[in-house]
Write a protein that holds these residues in place. Structure first.
Motif, short mmCIF file in Angstrom:
data_model
loop_
_atom_site.label_atom_id
_atom_site.label_comp_id
_atom_site.label_asym_id
_atom_site.label_seq_id
_atom_site.Cartn_x
_atom_site.Cartn_y
_atom_site.Cartn_z
N LEU A 26 0.83 -1.20 0.00
CA LEU A 26 0.00 0.00 0.00
C LEU A 26 0.87 1.26 0.00
CD1 LEU A 26 -2.82 1.35 0.25
CD2 LEU A 26 -2.54 1.17 2.73
N GLU A 27 1.90 1.27 0.85
CA GLU A 27 2.80 2.42 0.92
C GLU A 27 3.48 2.66 -0.43
OE1 GLU A 27 3.96 2.46 5.67
OE2 GLU A 27 5.15 1.22 4.32
N VAL A 28 3.93 1.58 -1.07
CA VAL A 28 4.60 1.69 -2.37
C VAL A 28 3.60 2.21 -3.43
CG1 VAL A 28 5.64 0.37 -4.26
CG2 VAL A 28 6.33 -0.07 -1.90
N GLN A 29 2.42 1.59 -3.50
CA GLN A 29 1.41 1.98 -4.49
C GLN A 29 0.98 3.43 -4.34
OE1 GLN A 29 -0.05 0.15 -7.06
NE2 GLN A 29 1.45 -1.44 -6.63
N CYS A 30 0.91 3.91 -3.10
CA CYS A 30 0.44 5.27 -2.84
C CYS A 30 1.57 6.29 -2.76
CB CYS A 30 -0.37 5.30 -1.54
SG CYS A 30 -1.91 4.39 -1.64
N GLY A 31 2.81 5.81 -2.88
CA GLY A 31 3.95 6.72 -2.81
C GLY A 31 4.13 7.31 -1.42
N GLY A 33 5.96 7.09 2.32
CA GLY A 33 7.23 6.63 2.86
C GLY A 33 7.10 5.29 3.58
N ASN A 34 8.11 4.45 3.41
CA ASN A 34 8.14 3.13 4.05
C ASN A 34 8.09 3.29 5.57
OD1 ASN A 34 8.39 0.38 4.36
ND2 ASN A 34 10.58 0.35 3.98
N GLY A 35 7.16 2.61 6.21
CA GLY A 35 7.06 2.67 7.67
C GLY A 35 6.13 3.78 8.17
N THR A 36 5.61 4.58 7.25
CA THR A 36 4.74 5.70 7.64
C THR A 36 3.49 5.19 8.37
OG1 THR A 36 5.45 7.06 5.78
CG2 THR A 36 3.32 7.62 6.77
N ILE A 37 2.83 4.20 7.79
CA ILE A 37 1.56 3.71 8.36
C ILE A 37 1.80 3.08 9.73
CG2 ILE A 37 -0.35 2.09 8.02
CD1 ILE A 37 -0.07 2.69 4.97
N GLY A 38 2.85 2.29 9.85
CA GLY A 38 3.18 1.70 11.15
C GLY A 38 3.48 2.75 12.20
N GLY A 39 4.05 3.87 11.77
CA GLY A 39 4.38 4.97 12.67
C GLY A 39 3.15 5.59 13.32
N TRP A 40 2.03 5.52 12.62
CA TRP A 40 0.79 6.06 13.19
C TRP A 40 0.45 5.32 14.47
CZ3 TRP A 40 -2.47 5.64 8.07
CH2 TRP A 40 -1.94 6.52 7.13
N LYS A 41 0.70 4.01 14.46
CA LYS A 41 0.38 3.21 15.64
C LYS A 41 1.51 3.29 16.66
CE LYS A 41 -1.54 -1.10 16.95
NZ LYS A 41 -1.23 -2.06 17.79
N THR A 42 2.74 3.06 16.19
CA THR A 42 3.89 3.00 17.08
C THR A 42 4.15 4.32 17.81
OG1 THR A 42 4.85 1.43 15.52
CG2 THR A 42 6.31 2.31 17.21
N LYS A 53 -5.92 10.81 1.99
CA LYS A 53 -6.64 10.93 0.72
C LYS A 53 -6.11 9.92 -0.30
CE LYS A 53 -9.11 13.41 -2.45
NZ LYS A 53 -9.67 12.26 -3.14
N LYS A 54 -4.80 9.76 -0.39
CA LYS A 54 -4.21 8.79 -1.32
C LYS A 54 -4.69 7.38 -1.01
CE LYS A 54 0.16 11.21 -2.12
NZ LYS A 54 1.56 11.24 -1.71
N ILE A 55 -4.71 7.04 0.28
CA ILE A 55 -5.13 5.70 0.69
C ILE A 55 -6.62 5.49 0.40
CG2 ILE A 55 -5.46 4.17 2.68
CD1 ILE A 55 -2.87 5.46 3.85
N ALA A 56 -7.42 6.51 0.68
CA ALA A 56 -8.86 6.42 0.40
C ALA A 56 -9.08 6.20 -1.10
CB ALA A 56 -9.56 7.70 0.86
N ASP A 57 -8.38 6.95 -1.93
CA ASP A 57 -8.50 6.80 -3.38
C ASP A 57 -8.07 5.41 -3.83
OD1 ASP A 57 -9.39 9.41 -3.56
OD2 ASP A 57 -7.50 10.22 -4.29
N TYR A 58 -6.99 4.92 -3.25
CA TYR A 58 -6.48 3.59 -3.60
C TYR A 58 -7.54 2.52 -3.34
CZ TYR A 58 -3.67 -0.66 -3.53
OH TYR A 58 -3.19 -1.93 -3.77
#
Length: 75
Positions: A26-31, A33-42, A53-58
């Protein structure tokens, strides 16, 4: 509060599971940064609006869908 910050993360993880897409894919497809989504939790970091918005569109969902708590299944 804390719960709101992890809500987007939980919704994204659920969508990834449902669509059989890894967080990394998902991170790659949406451009994103690697680890961004995990950082939201961590780190409890707040997702940027353009990233959400990019994720919603995806996934073909609304930004609102990602920000809201899931209650029941929509048919």
């Amino acid at each position: 509060g804390r719960r709101d910050k992890t809500l987007v993360y939980e919704n994204v993880v659920r969508l990834c599971r449902e669509r059989k897409v890894s967080i990394h894919q998902l991170e790659v497809q949406c451009g994103i940064g690697n680890g961004t989504i995990g950082g939201w939790k961590t780190y409890g970091s707040i997702p940027r609006v353009d990233t959400v918005k990019k994720i919603a569109d995806y996934f073909g969902v609304t930004v609102d869908d990602l920000l809201k708590e899931k209650r029941g299944r929509k048919r």
